[in-house]
Write a protein that holds these residues in place. Sequence first.
Motif: not given
Length: 460
Positions: A328-334, A343-349, A378-384
């Motif tokens: 497991a690790s911190f997410y990078k740049g999101i 989990y790194e597996l989830d991050y890679n996915s 994470s990309t500031d798109r509208d939630i719909t």
Amino acid sequence: MLFMEKVKNSKVISFLWNNKNVIFVFIFTLLIYMFLGFYINNGDPTASYGFSHAIVKGEVPYRDFNTISTPLYAFYCSIFLLIYDDFLMFLIAQSILVTIMFYFLFKTYGNKAWLVLLAMVILKFMGFNATYNFCCLTMFSIVIYLEREHNDKDYLIGLFLGLAFLSKQTIGGLLVLPTILYYFKTPKKILKRFIGWLFPCLILIIYLIFNNALFDFINLCFLGLFDFGGNNKYLFTVWFFILMIMILIAILFIFKKKDIMSLYMLVPIGFVIPIFDLPHFAYYLSAFMIVIVSYIKELNKPKLFLVLGCILEFTIFNWQMAIHGYKASFYKGINHFKYKYNYELDYNSDMRQRKFINEYIDLDPILIMYYSMYYNTSTDRDITYFDIFLYGNHGYNGTNMMINRIKKMKDQYFIVNMSEYEDSKNSNGTSQFNYEIVDYIINNSTIYEREGDFVVYYKE
């Protein structure tokens, strides 16, 4: 010696010592959300953050995006996001909510409150799940405190019953039943509580009318419950049978004690209807413990140390089970998730999905996948209405309503996670993913691009 005496008499030190239990709860809870139980932050907590994020951006619940619960929790968390809009701040807001709950539990029960914390820890930390359910659980704990310590403050009790209703309408609605059943011979007490209950509800109604969202609110939070209940059934799990035993215990207490507290032991069953899974059962277990500890004798020191030892043991066990065989690790740049630990597996996915979506983002596609809430936040798109793409989450007759909405769309792209679609279609009703809407998209669109599990569809 004089220095030590001054330290002991210091107001700051005195405050910290007098509140050591709740300070510990805050630090312990934040550690669970950040590291020890990081795996519970996926799914519903991410969606909860997304709702609050959308409110901060200026979107209106129910009118602009679909949530099937009353909005107190989303507005509560959005206050913290005004300071710093990141998932970390959302976790801090949730940790403060847990701390508030235990502040009142310690005032109500003293050291017996540690039994409630044990119940929340024992089921893989699911009792801490950061959703509107926990906000309702917090209001429930305050109501229990007021019932035991300030039973004459009916307007205040009514106010927190109203706030429970604004946290989750199904459970909040059930929580008024003990007042009605126990005090039916004293209508003035019921009336005072009703007035207190009505005050926050009127504020919400005014907000909804002002923002042209009242009908959407009624449709999603009340009329849509018929669709939700009909399409989400997790009966006959192990949690269902344990729940039946707990309900029998609650009924026995009602007949034996004949007090209002025993009635409160039963009504939180709304946490698990109609989904009898582990996270929802964990909420009911916590609510059940909040009431039943009132019938337990005060813990002496050996028993207290035993309870604290069990909390530590289950904390270590759950954490070890979570990381066993995984990294497991911190997410990078999101954006908005800079400090998320997973989990790194989830991050890679996540990165694979993000990379594919980014290639077609200029087409302004609608994402049909569980990942859409996370990506759009994470990309500031509208939630719909497409970001919680689950059965029962679009109001009454919601599937047909969404299909009719798609029918009216022209020159629209969709990115569909076909693996999630096929899993849902073959799940025999145990998946909430609404594959019927995807059927319409597939049958009325052309394939624009295909790569792995993802297909881009174009509707003229």
